[in-house]
Motif scaffolding. Structure first.
Motif, PDB file in Angstrom:
ATOM      1  N   GLU A 161       0.827  -1.205   0.000  1.00 19.24           N
ATOM      2  CA  GLU A 161       0.000   0.000   0.000  1.00 19.24           C
ATOM      3  C   GLU A 161       0.864   1.257   0.000  1.00 19.24           C
ATOM      4  N   PHE A 162       1.975   1.245   0.709  1.00 13.10           N
ATOM      5  CA  PHE A 162       2.817   2.440   0.800  1.00 13.10           C
ATOM      6  C   PHE A 162       3.480   2.738  -0.537  1.00 13.10           C
ATOM      7  N   TYR A 163       4.015   1.718  -1.170  1.00 15.10           N
ATOM      8  CA  TYR A 163       4.722   1.929  -2.433  1.00 15.10           C
ATOM      9  C   TYR A 163       3.791   1.888  -3.640  1.00 15.10           C
ATOM     10  N   ALA A 164       2.489   1.810  -3.415  1.00 18.37           N
ATOM     11  CA  ALA A 164       1.555   1.878  -4.538  1.00 18.37           C
ATOM     12  C   ALA A 164       1.443   3.287  -5.096  1.00 18.37           C
ATOM     13  N   HIS A 165       1.875   4.281  -4.330  1.00 14.29           N
ATOM     14  CA  HIS A 165       1.793   5.664  -4.771  1.00 14.29           C
ATOM     15  C   HIS A 165       3.090   6.050  -5.480  1.00 14.29           C
ATOM     16  N   PRO A 166       3.016   6.647  -6.644  1.00 14.72           N
ATOM     17  CA  PRO A 166       4.228   6.924  -7.430  1.00 14.72           C
ATOM     18  C   PRO A 166       5.227   7.836  -6.720  1.00 14.72           C
ATOM     19  N   ARG A 167       4.763   8.818  -5.974  1.00 11.41           N
ATOM     20  CA  ARG A 167       5.700   9.759  -5.378  1.00 11.41           C
ATOM     21  C   ARG A 167       6.422   9.210  -4.148  1.00 11.41           C
ATOM     22  N   LEU A 168       6.077   8.000  -3.734  1.00 13.71           N
ATOM     23  CA  LEU A 168       6.731   7.385  -2.579  1.00 13.71           C
ATOM     24  C   LEU A 168       7.752   6.327  -2.986  1.00 13.71           C
ATOM     25  N   GLN A 169       8.063   6.233  -4.265  1.00 10.94           N
ATOM     26  CA  GLN A 169       8.975   5.193  -4.719  1.00 10.94           C
ATOM     27  C   GLN A 169      10.393   5.397  -4.202  1.00 10.94           C
ATOM     28  N   ASP A 170      10.781   6.633  -3.926  1.00  9.76           N
ATOM     29  CA  ASP A 170      12.143   6.921  -3.481  1.00  9.76           C
ATOM     30  C   ASP A 170      12.274   6.945  -1.965  1.00  9.76           C
ATOM     31  N   TYR A 171      11.221   6.624  -1.255  1.00  8.99           N
ATOM     32  CA  TYR A 171      11.268   6.634   0.203  1.00  8.99           C
ATOM     33  C   TYR A 171      11.874   5.325   0.717  1.00  8.99           C
ATOM     34  N   TYR A 172      12.544   5.432   1.864  1.00 13.16           N
ATOM     35  CA  TYR A 172      13.009   4.250   2.590  1.00 13.16           C
ATOM     36  C   TYR A 172      12.040   3.974   3.738  1.00 13.16           C
ATOM     37  N   VAL A 173      11.895   2.700   4.064  1.00 14.41           N
ATOM     38  CA  VAL A 173      11.071   2.280   5.199  1.00 14.41           C
ATOM     39  C   VAL A 173      11.992   1.658   6.245  1.00 14.41           C
ATOM     40  N   VAL A 174      12.041   2.253   7.426  1.00 18.00           N
ATOM     41  CA  VAL A 174      12.843   1.750   8.534  1.00 18.00           C
ATOM     42  C   VAL A 174      11.891   1.114   9.533  1.00 18.00           C
TER      43      VAL A 174
ATOM     44  N   CYS B 198      11.481  -2.726  15.571  1.00 17.46           N
ATOM     45  CA  CYS B 198      10.715  -3.783  16.235  1.00 17.46           C
ATOM     46  C   CYS B 198      11.572  -4.384  17.340  1.00 17.46           C
ATOM     47  N   PRO B 199      11.016  -4.617  18.533  1.00 24.76           N
ATOM     48  CA  PRO B 199      11.832  -5.156  19.634  1.00 24.76           C
ATOM     49  C   PRO B 199      12.152  -6.635  19.505  1.00 24.76           C
ATOM     50  N   THR B 200      11.460  -7.364  18.649  1.00 23.23           N
ATOM     51  CA  THR B 200      11.693  -8.803  18.528  1.00 23.23           C
ATOM     52  C   THR B 200      12.646  -9.094  17.384  1.00 23.23           C
ATOM     53  N   GLU B 201      13.161 -10.311  17.407  1.00 20.28           N
ATOM     54  CA  GLU B 201      14.060 -10.734  16.349  1.00 20.28           C
ATOM     55  C   GLU B 201      13.291 -10.937  15.048  1.00 20.28           C
ATOM     56  N   MET B 202      13.959 -10.712  13.950  1.00 21.00           N
ATOM     57  CA  MET B 202      13.317 -10.805  12.654  1.00 21.00           C
ATOM     58  C   MET B 202      12.828 -12.226  12.388  1.00 21.00           C
ATOM     59  N   ASP B 203      11.586 -12.314  11.945  1.00 19.71           N
ATOM     60  CA  ASP B 203      11.009 -13.605  11.622  1.00 19.71           C
ATOM     61  C   ASP B 203      11.658 -14.191  10.372  1.00 19.71           C
TER      62      ASP B 203
ATOM     63  N   TRP C 242      12.828  -5.239  -2.179  1.00 19.73           N
ATOM     64  CA  TRP C 242      12.630  -4.717  -0.835  1.00 19.73           C
ATOM     65  C   TRP C 242      13.946  -4.482  -0.102  1.00 19.73           C
ATOM     66  N   SER C 243      14.972  -5.225  -0.407  1.00 19.10           N
ATOM     67  CA  SER C 243      16.239  -5.059   0.314  1.00 19.10           C
ATOM     68  C   SER C 243      16.851  -3.685   0.088  1.00 19.10           C
ATOM     69  N   GLN C 244      16.553  -3.042  -1.024  1.00 20.54           N
ATOM     70  CA  GLN C 244      17.076  -1.718  -1.313  1.00 20.54           C
ATOM     71  C   GLN C 244      16.204  -0.605  -0.765  1.00 20.54           C
ATOM     72  N   ARG C 245      15.055  -0.961  -0.198  1.00 18.61           N
ATOM     73  CA  ARG C 245      14.134   0.056   0.315  1.00 18.61           C
ATOM     74  C   ARG C 245      13.843  -0.080   1.798  1.00 18.61           C
ATOM     75  N   VAL C 246      13.891  -1.307   2.320  1.00 19.15           N
ATOM     76  CA  VAL C 246      13.447  -1.583   3.684  1.00 19.15           C
ATOM     77  C   VAL C 246      14.660  -1.914   4.546  1.00 19.15           C
ATOM     78  N   ILE C 247      14.715  -1.300   5.720  1.00 17.01           N
ATOM     79  CA  ILE C 247      15.801  -1.526   6.676  1.00 17.01           C
ATOM     80  C   ILE C 247      15.166  -1.953   7.991  1.00 17.01           C
ATOM     81  N   TYR C 248      15.581  -3.100   8.491  1.00 20.49           N
ATOM     82  CA  TYR C 248      15.027  -3.655   9.735  1.00 20.49           C
ATOM     83  C   TYR C 248      15.982  -3.365  10.884  1.00 20.49           C
ATOM     84  N   LEU C 249      15.464  -2.738  11.935  1.00 19.81           N
ATOM     85  CA  LEU C 249      16.248  -2.448  13.133  1.00 19.81           C
ATOM     86  C   LEU C 249      15.559  -3.108  14.318  1.00 19.81           C
ATOM     87  N   GLN C 250      16.314  -3.896  15.052  1.00 20.33           N
ATOM     88  CA  GLN C 250      15.775  -4.495  16.261  1.00 20.33           C
ATOM     89  C   GLN C 250      16.039  -3.556  17.421  1.00 20.33           C
ATOM     90  N   GLY C 251      14.989  -3.049  17.991  1.00 23.38           N
ATOM     91  CA  GLY C 251      15.136  -2.087  19.077  1.00 23.38           C
ATOM     92  C   GLY C 251      13.771  -1.656  19.573  1.00 23.38           C
TER      93      GLY C 251
END
Length: 1110
Positions: free
Chosen positions: A320-333, A336-341, A353-362
């Motif tokens: 849903e977030f990247y369905a909008h054209p003007r949000l294509q250059d945004y990063y998603v951080v 989450c306090p739990t370990e990545m599933d 997704w690896s070039q846009r999404v960054i997962y931080l455990q915290g």
């Protein structure tokens, strides 16, 4: 009386103004003693310790100076080697004695004195009672070996050329570098990643090993090949890289022994360093590292804070977030306090997704983790609650703390918060956008009872789609339904719009009708430039201004559309006055550009008023009905608008005098005197004159005021709406208020029964056999299921039980997971459901976000998932008005002058209107209503459900015998464990036997065989449905309830329903179509001096009472 002035001591000098002017004259008489604290820190040793060790900045300077000294000593050693002339001979004296110039010796002595003094001073300051602990440390020993010989040479000049392994100072430099990095982190109050420290240590260790080996080989080969530093470097690199060319080799035994020792050291030290580095790398992969400050300043990013990240939640957000054209250059951080599933990790490794999404455990409650996510530079922060928690209040508390922490750390960061309980909403009132799950859930459940499939309508509106779902399907309803699902709500300023610019100074209704007629867009609301409130259908008296912001429904926004006129010359000849007469409307065709999809709207012009197409058939012409549709005026005419008087209900005009008086005594219109929680919007609704005693609220128990113990005894005129929930929470307020809104006629108010537990006896007592709708709220007690998707198990099974027992009952359900909607009204032998399942899988493979939309219960509005509304919060980042528009549609907010959502039903008397465009004109010209969609019900084809068995014995044999002969044995084995819904094998064999007996028997026994066959057939048809019906009827008789009206066979399983949002103007109207309307606010058009008019179109939610007088 004692003199108080002599008893009170004077103020100290620093508090007396007289002493401030005259000085401390009385200080010598003051008996106070000045006490100084922390005197132990004033000693010489403590002052030195404070400067060299405790103070972060001064300690950092000392470490940096020490590091520079060690590097300088190593540099002086290299200079000495380069300036030295290699001597001839292989004497061992070349190992112990070197040629050192006097200036070089002086510099090395100076460096040695400073280094030794600093080492002794630091050892003294860090002394803790054990002197051997200080002496036997490796750095201290290396310092003694490298400094003491130079100091001795001051007093013994003959030792000035003595060889000293100064190159070992590189290890001391490495030690100083580690301490310096730690002090640096303390000084700047930031903890650098352990990965950086470990990499630095590994690199410095490797450099020290190579440098030590280079210097050692070069010196020991002074009696051999006399290698220079470059040859030594070449030899070390080749040796440590395990290549070993063999062109440079050590000759002396001492150099060979040194190489062996260095290799052993490398084999021990380096693997340890690499192991620690690998461990830290794995830990960093779990925690996610940091978001780069440079990237945060140059790129845009948003932060998603969740308690636990599941794959469904992640994909819904990303799609849903990247369905909008003007949000294509945004990063998603993601924070989450739990370990990545495991599934999440696998998805985030996809390049897209690896070039846009960054997962931080915290945790969002830690400033360090918020700093890692660069929250202060984020464009927005989305905080989602965990709806799978058993204790939803606890989940809300966690969400509230996260919102407070983010607001405290980054006050300027926009907050998008999802909350579960409405009573907790006021804690996060400061957030920019808030979506309360229970508010929307109960409001949609309520509107589903009066406006069918409102939940499906809202879900499709808040999902981003291109309308390509179902276009590959062979069925027409799926193509039309999928194409119309691409409609969304957009906005544009009137003066900048091609759709609406020409309607400046015209009425809102005029602009809405002609924009739909001309461009196929549905104008639903406006907002003044100086007002923050959105008005849905403000009515024909609202005049459009150039600065107004228009909200419309279309397949795509105007900025992405291209326009093409078919008859440009004809358009230029049409005068503005033509709209006031009965002449033809202009013909236009527009192409809504959608990238790869284009929709060509057909000719939607209306015929002349005198033409035969608008006239009624001969048998249907009545004197009370006008045979034409009035045009929509540019400016509202009060006499032509059928207003709705707020104070006199339209239903009261059709009641008798006695009923009129009694109804006025029973109901009154006003605002609820009490609000169940802070933040609820006040709604004008129907109220009782007097508060009902609490004892009378129990439907199944009698009290001193009445003796009724079941719903049938109350004699309700309207059908019931039953709500099955576990607890009566504050969210039920949002279910009751829309059903009691002031604009609903009094005679159509349905009684509401709250069922906190649903055993069969309670269901029968509360009137489930004659209820209009049964609303089943998701069971929160099953949220603790180990498997997430099992959270809906209890709800699904209960609804399936209701579906089997009361097949004619309209059941509306809310689930947690959208994937579980396929189990609603489950039929194991329904081939049509299997075909829809295959279609859903194909749509999911094509990347559709609405693959579940073709499931019949969802399309008909019988089930929805509240998680679908997560996209409402995500869309608010681009469309900040979506939450307000949705709340107005659902009746959660009431703005003066804003319309409300209702519905009307197309009857046989209304089919003369023929098309959706003519209906649009009729509504706009008569009552000012704006239609936004159609709820259509069609007969279901190719349905082979086990509950629809009406075939004869001959037909059954002709179609089934050939198949059963090959599977007779297998069926016999599985007959004992077959489901109740399967055809019983014994009954099939009995039917076969009866048929063969009737064929082979004598002629005189034909009647007997036919009678036996009929009995077998009746027994077969009685298989499941009648057994359940008998069970219900027997239970009703046991409870003393009447069984009249219980129709066990009318299950409506041969129909399917779906929604057409903003259909094309030439869409043909069909019988029993339900049209969604946005009706103007009756308060805004209440006349002052004129009597109220009766509405020509009555909006109802009950299909049995919906009538249209067009």
């Amino acid at each position: 009386m004692v003199d108080l002035e002599s008893e009170v001591p004077p103020l100290p000098p620093r508090y007396r103004f007289r002493d401030l002017l005259l000085g401390d004259q009385g200080w010598q008489n003051d008996d106070r003693v000045q006490v100084e604290f922390y005197m132990n820190e004033n000693t010489f040793k403590e002052r030195l310790k404070l400067f060299f060790i405790k103070n972060q900045r001064s300690s950092l300077r000392i470490r940096l100076f020490n590091f520079s000294l060690k590097l300088l000593s190593c540099l002086l050693y290299i200079i000495r080697v380069l300036l030295e002339n290699p001597s001839q001979g292989n004497e061992w004296s070349h190992i112990f004695w070197v040629n050192r110039s006097l200036p070089l010796w002086g510099l090395q002595v100076l460096v040695a004195l400073i280094s030794l003094f600093e080492t002794i001073l630091l050892g003294y300051l860090s002394y803790k009672g054990n002197i051997w602990e200080q002496i036997l440390r490796i750095p201290f020993i290396l310092e003694i070996i490298n400094a003491v010989p130079f100091i001795i040479s001051i007093f013994w000049p003959s030792l000035r050329n003595l060889f000293v392994p100064v190159f070992l100072n590189c290890w001391l430099a490495k030690h100083a570098l580690e301490n310096m990095i730690n002090d640096l982190h303390r000084a700047i109050q930031r903890t650098q990643s352990a990965m950086f420290n470990q990499v630095l240590i590994l690199i410095s260790t490797l450099l020290c090993l190579i440098f030590t080996c280079i210097c050692g080989i070069q010196h020991l080969e002074r009696i051999g090949k006399k290698l220079n530093l470059f040859d030594s470097l070449y030899f070390c690199i080749v040796t440590f890289s395990t290549v070993g060319f063999g062109d440079v080799t050590p000759e002396t035994w001492s150099s060979k022994l040194f190489v062996v020792a260095m290799i052993c050291v490398a084999l021990v030290v380096l693997p340890i360093q690499f192991e620690q580095l690998a461990y830290l790398w794995m830990e960093r992969q779990k925690s996610g590292g940091n978001y780069s400050r440079h990237r945060a300043q140059t790129e845009k990013h948003v932060v998603l804070c969740v308690s636990s990240l599941k794959i469904d939640l992640l994909m819904d957000f990303l799609n849903e977030f990247y369905a909008h054209p003007r949000l294509q250059d945004y990063y998603v951080v993601i924070l989450c306090p739990t370990e990545m599933d495991v599934q999440v990790r696998r998805v985030l490794q996809i390049p897209m997704w690896s070039q846009r999404v960054i997962y931080l455990q915290g945790s969002a409650l830690k400033d360090q983790d918020l700093l890692r996510a660069k929250m202060d530079d984020a464009e927005a922060c989305f905080i989602l609650s965990s709806r799978c928690e058993v204790d939803r209040t606890s989940s809300d508390h966690q969400t509230i703390l996260r919102a407070w922490a983010v607001k405290d750390f980054a006050p300027n960061c926009p907050l998008y918060v999802q909350i579960l309980k409405p009573e907790n909403k006021f804690h996060i009132k400061f957030a920019d956008h808030v979506v309360c799950e229970e508010e929307f859930k109960y409001a949609m459940l309520a509107l589903n009872c009066v406006c069918p499939a409102t939940s499906t309508l809202i879900t499709l509106l808040v999902h981003t789609s291109r309308g390509q779902e179902g276009q590959q399907s062979p069925e027409q309803w799926q193509k039309t339904y999928g194409r119309c699902s691409g409609n969304e709500v957009y906005h544009i300023t009137l003066e900048e719009s091609t759709f609406f610019a020409e309607y400046e100074g015209k009425s809102f209704t005029y602009a809405s009708f002609h924009a739909h007629k001309k461009f196929g867009v549905c104008l639903i609301g406006v907002r003044r430039e100086d007002n923050k409130n959105i008005l849905l259908n403000p009515g024909p008296r609202y005049i459009m201004n150039a600065s107004d912001i228009c909200f419309y429904i279309n397949i795509t926004k105007e900025e992405n559309s291209a326009f093409k006129n078919q008859d440009q010359q004809k358009k230029s000849k049409i005068s503005r006055s033509f709209y006031h007469g009965p002449s033809r409307l202009p013909v236009h065709s527009i192409i809504a550009s959608m990238g790869t999809v284009a929709i060509d709207l057909q000719d939607t012009s209306c015929r002349s008023a005198s033409g035969p197409t608008l006239s009624l058939p001969a048998e249907a012409i009545k004197e009370v009905r006008r045979p034409s549709i009035a045009p929509v005026l540019e400016v509202a005419d009060t006499s032509s608008i059928q207003t709705c008087d707020l104070l006199s209900d339209q239903s009261e005009d059709e009641t008798t005098a006695d009923e009129h008086v009694s109804s006025n005594l029973e109901y009154a219109k006003g605002y609820p005197p009490y609000s169940p929680y802070i933040g609820s919007s006040p709604t004008f609704c129907h109220l009782l004159h007097e508060k009902v005693p609490f004892c009378c609220l129990r439907l199944d128990k009698s009290c001193q005021h009445n003796y009724y113990e079941d719903a049938k005894a109350y004699g309700f005129k309207n059908k019931l709406i039953i709500v099955a929930a576990e607890t009566a929470g504050n969210g039920l307020y949002n279910f009751i208020v829309p059903l009691r809104a002031y604009y609903r006629p009094k005679k159509e108010l349905n009684p509401i029964v709250l069922l906190l537990d649903n055993p069969l006896d309670d269901l029968l007592r509360c009137g489930v056999t004659f209820a209009a709708n049964m609303v089943v709220v998701d069971k929160e007690s099953t949220m603790s299921a180990e498997e997430d998707y099992m959270a809906d198990a209890k709800t699904i099974v209960n609804v399936q039980t209701l579906f089997r027992l009361f097949s004619s009952l309209s059941i509306i359900t809310e689930l947690t997971h959208p994937a579980n909607m396929r189990f609603m009204q489950f039929r194991a032998k329904d081939c049509y459901s299997f075909a829809l399942s295959k279609l859903e899988k194909k749509e999911r493979e094509r990347g559709s976000n609405l693959a579940f939309m073709f499931r019949l219960p969802f399309a008909a509005g019988r089930v929805f998932s509240i998680s679908m509304l997560d996209t409402l919060l995500y869309q608010s980042f681009v469309k900040d008005y979506m939450i307000s528009v949705t709340r107005l549609l659902l009746g959660l907010d009431t703005t003066p002058g804003s319309g409300f959502l209702c519905s009307m039903k197309i009857t046989e008397e209304d089919l003369w209107i023929r098309t959706y465009a003519r209906l649009y004109q009729k509504l706009c010209s008569s009552s000012g209503d704006i239609p936004i969609g159609i709820y259509r019900t069609e007969s279901q084809k190719l349905t082979t459900s086990e509950s629809q068995i009406s075939i004869s014995v001959e037909e059954w044999e002709d179609t089934k015998d050939c198949k059963e002969q090959g599977h007779q044995r297998g069926n016999h084995r599985n007959s004992t464990s077959s489901d109740q819904s399967d055809h019983p094998l014994l009954r099939r064999k009995s039917m076969q036997w009866a048929r063969r007996l009737s064929r082979k028997g004598p002629k005189h026994s034909g009647k007997t065989a036919e009678k036996i066959t009929q009995q077998r057939l009746n027994l077969y048809r009685r298989s499941e449905r009648q057994e359940l019906a008998e069970l219900v009827k027997n239970r009703m008789k046991h409870l003393g309830l009447s069984t009249v009206g219980y129709d066990e066979m009318n299950d409506h399983q041969g129909t399917l329903s779906y929604i057409l949002i903003n259909p094309s103007p030439d869409t043909r109207l069909e019988l029993n179509d339900v049209v969604y309307l946005i009706r103007p606010d009756p308060l805004a058009y209440l006349p002052n001096n004129e009597p109220s008019h009766k509405n020509s179109i009555r909006a109802t939610g009950q299909e049995s009472r919906e009538e249209t007088q067009l």
